[in-house]
Structure formats: C-alpha cells, structure tokens
Design a protein around this motif. Sequence first.
Motif, mmCIF file in Angstrom:
data_model
loop_
_atom_site.group_PDB
_atom_site.id
_atom_site.type_symbol
_atom_site.label_atom_id
_atom_site.label_comp_id
_atom_site.label_asym_id
_atom_site.label_seq_id
_atom_site.Cartn_x
_atom_site.Cartn_y
_atom_site.Cartn_z
ATOM 1 N N UNK A 258 59.092 106.396 21.928
ATOM 2 C CA UNK A 258 58.915 105.332 20.793
ATOM 3 C C UNK A 258 58.932 103.978 21.461
ATOM 4 N N UNK A 259 58.406 103.104 20.361
ATOM 5 C CA UNK A 259 58.065 101.750 20.597
ATOM 6 C C UNK A 259 59.457 100.808 20.579
ATOM 7 N N UNK A 260 59.668 99.959 21.320
ATOM 8 C CA UNK A 260 60.793 99.114 20.972
ATOM 9 C C UNK A 260 60.649 97.800 21.770
ATOM 10 N N UNK A 261 61.338 96.712 21.357
ATOM 11 C CA UNK A 261 61.247 95.549 22.360
ATOM 12 C C UNK A 261 59.911 94.768 22.227
ATOM 13 N N UNK A 262 59.264 94.838 20.884
ATOM 14 C CA UNK A 262 57.936 94.260 20.684
ATOM 15 C C UNK A 262 58.261 93.388 19.711
ATOM 16 N N UNK A 263 57.253 92.283 19.411
ATOM 17 C CA UNK A 263 57.389 91.331 18.354
ATOM 18 C C UNK A 263 56.147 90.983 17.851
ATOM 19 N N UNK A 264 55.869 90.681 16.718
ATOM 20 C CA UNK A 264 54.730 90.377 16.360
ATOM 21 C C UNK A 264 53.980 89.304 16.926
ATOM 22 N N UNK A 265 52.693 89.296 17.110
ATOM 23 C CA UNK A 265 52.104 87.982 17.682
ATOM 24 C C UNK A 265 51.688 87.190 16.391
ATOM 25 N N UNK A 266 52.108 85.886 16.313
ATOM 26 C CA UNK A 266 51.522 85.364 15.036
ATOM 27 C C UNK A 266 50.303 84.844 15.107
ATOM 28 N N UNK A 267 49.576 84.900 16.301
ATOM 29 C CA UNK A 267 48.157 84.254 16.670
ATOM 30 C C UNK A 267 47.189 85.462 16.422
ATOM 31 N N UNK A 268 47.690 86.648 16.374
ATOM 32 C CA UNK A 268 46.750 87.780 16.116
ATOM 33 C C UNK A 268 47.155 88.604 14.968
ATOM 34 N N UNK A 269 46.504 89.625 14.467
ATOM 35 C CA UNK A 269 46.745 90.293 13.281
ATOM 36 C C UNK A 269 47.250 91.403 13.801
ATOM 37 N N UNK A 270 46.768 92.151 14.476
ATOM 38 C CA UNK A 270 47.205 93.613 14.740
ATOM 39 C C UNK A 270 48.084 93.751 16.125
ATOM 40 N N UNK A 271 47.948 92.687 16.815
ATOM 41 C CA UNK A 271 48.482 92.801 18.254
ATOM 42 C C UNK A 271 50.175 92.445 18.103
ATOM 43 N N UNK A 272 50.931 92.984 19.087
ATOM 44 C CA UNK A 272 52.128 92.660 19.415
ATOM 45 C C UNK A 272 52.568 92.100 20.697
ATOM 46 N N UNK A 273 53.637 91.189 20.831
ATOM 47 C CA UNK A 273 54.019 90.719 22.116
ATOM 48 C C UNK A 273 55.073 91.985 22.361
ATOM 49 N N UNK A 274 54.423 92.347 23.947
ATOM 50 C CA UNK A 274 55.274 93.310 24.544
ATOM 51 C C UNK A 274 56.196 93.098 25.618
#
Length: 373
Positions: A258-274
């Motif tokens: 499962x995914x964890x320790x990820x945050x939405x990236x405000x500069x992109x719509x679909x990608x997250x900071x990993x």
Amino acid sequence: MSTLFSSAAAPAPTSTTGDTSKDLEIAANMLPSDSVSALAFSPTHDLLALCAWDGTVRIYEVSNNGNVSGKWMFKCEPKAGGPLEHPLCVTWSKDGAAIAAGGDGGTIFYVNLNEAGPGGEIKPTLDFKQHELGVKGLCFFMSGGKSLLASGSWDKTLKYWDLPSHGQVGQTVQCAERVYSMDVKDHLLVVATAERHIHIINLNEPNKIYKTIQSPLKWQTRVVSCFTDASGFAVGSIEGRCAIQYAEDKDTSLNFSFKCHRQPDPTTRDLAKVYSVNAISFHPQHGTFSTAGSDGTFHFWDKDAKHRLKGYPEVNGSITATSFSKDGNIFAYAISYDWSKGYSANNPQQPIKVKLHPIMGDECKPRPGSKKR
C-alpha cells in the motif's frame, strides 16, 4: 513531565487523526549532536537506547511518572585504535542485560550493562572488527539456550557470534548484496539487501538461507520488520510504499502492499510527492504496526484489517527511527536529517529531537473483528 502516563487510560478520540500534544520531548542537552540512526527499547525495562552519527550510543531511563534521565553513554571508539565509528544500528539482548551497536567501520561494540556501574559515561565491555565494511544490522536471538548475535554488513555477509567471548558461531552466510536492514522474531530472521533482495532464514538452521525473494516494492528497500507472531514481515522502501509479506508460500494470498508517506503536490494535478519509509515498528501486544518517514509523519496500521488506525501531524523534520516500549505503552520517535535529499540539504538548523508518545485508549488496537496474526 508526568503527562506522559497520566492520560494512558483515557479513551482515544474517534477521529483517525492522532494527537501529539501530550508527547514528551527529551531535553536537548541529553541528545546527540548529529542525526539519530536507530532507536531500541529494552525488552525487559523502560530503557531506551539511541545511536547517532556523532559516534555515541546513549541509554535513557523512563520512570513511571514520565521523567526521562540519561542513564549511560559510550563512544564507538575501537580499543585497538582507529577513528571514531558512527553507529548504524543498536540492539538489546533478550534478557535486557546487554546491548550491541554496529559501526560504519565494521566494528561491533558490546556492553554488558551489569558491569556498567550506576550510570554516566562508560566503555564498551568489548569491541571486535570482523566485517570489512559497516555493520548495518544486529539482532540477538536464542539458540540452544544460549544468547547469540547476528550481524549483517555492507560487505555482503551475515555472521553469528557467541558473546562475550566474541567467537564466531557457524559459517559466514554470503548475502546477495549489501545488507541494508535486518530484524528477528523467534526463529525468523529477515535480511534485506541492496538490489531489493530479501533473505528469509530459519534460525533452527542459521547457516543456510531458507528462501530468497525479490522485494514486492519496485524501489530500494529501506527497512524490514518482523510480525509479532514471526509468520512474516513488513517492508518499507524509498518510494513511499509498505508491503506486508508472509514467509510461507501457503500464505501468499495474504500478501499486499500500500501507499503511505505521500503528499499531494500543489504544482501538479495528478502527481504526489513521495517520501522514504524510514522505520517500521510492531506493537508488542497488539500486532499492529507503525510506519514513519521522511515526510515527518507517523501512522499506526492494522495489517489484518488493511486499515489505517491513526495518522499524526507533521513533526517538522524527517523521522529516522522508531520503537515501542516493552509493554507497548510508549512509542518513541527520532526527528533528524535522514540524508534523503543529499549532502546539500543538510544544515546545522536541522532539528534533532527524540519524542515519547503515550499510547492512549485504542489507538494501536486492531479493529474489532480483524484477525490478529
């Protein structure tokens, strides 16, 4: 400081957002001057061991009223001479009478605490260098009524020791790659190496590898941690994922990630900071577990219900190490730079903190109806 335990019986809030307002912070003058590499609570006493990149191993005593005091400290200086080593890992013997730390120069430092005196700065009972490169994993285990120590190294070997004689027991086990993380529970020893190899060893036959698998996660392994019932282990990687893996083939249907320790990236719509998953610790009573990462958050999970129990706010710095106390009433976590952004991102203003989180109510208990394994 007594607030660490005063609310232990209070019911936890129903929200999945956890509360860190009662967490106790160890005083700055008792902490190391560089990043914390590992934490480990004693299996028999309320003693917390810490090792750090300033070359020290420190042991703190947590009293019943929540006070924390520095108990012992030693430097990883080989008696035979040579430079100060930076301890990468620390572990306790099963009876809580000794600890061992592994240095980045390949030396194992062993301390019999029964001989350490009442407190203060101490010297290792013995140290010995039998690895060519840094010792990244140490685990005590019982075999034939004796306490043995397993050591895993960047030199791609796994060795076993009878302490305090420091004589090697059995054969040197060749690993597929550099050892990055190790953990043991009962008869199960799990060794995670570079290139995503994971060795599973039955300690009834310690000189051979029972099984080698490829990590189910696609990127570099950061940490492994064994289930409390020794049926499997959890794996964390640099890609912000955790995998639950059972040791036996008959249980493969229970494996998942499962995914964890990820945050939405405000500069992109679909990608997250990993962010990297730096630490995984299992609760000694409930079999639930924690993850902690470079994003500065920690979470409690129920693997059998595939459910997150609690998520906690950012702590303003990467969490590099975690540990539950012997009865599971305290969760310790270290905040310091984890080198995930390289040398250029390190600076003297990076916080170095160790906090103790009191486990309240049901925040670490499995969901009703989930089967504990």
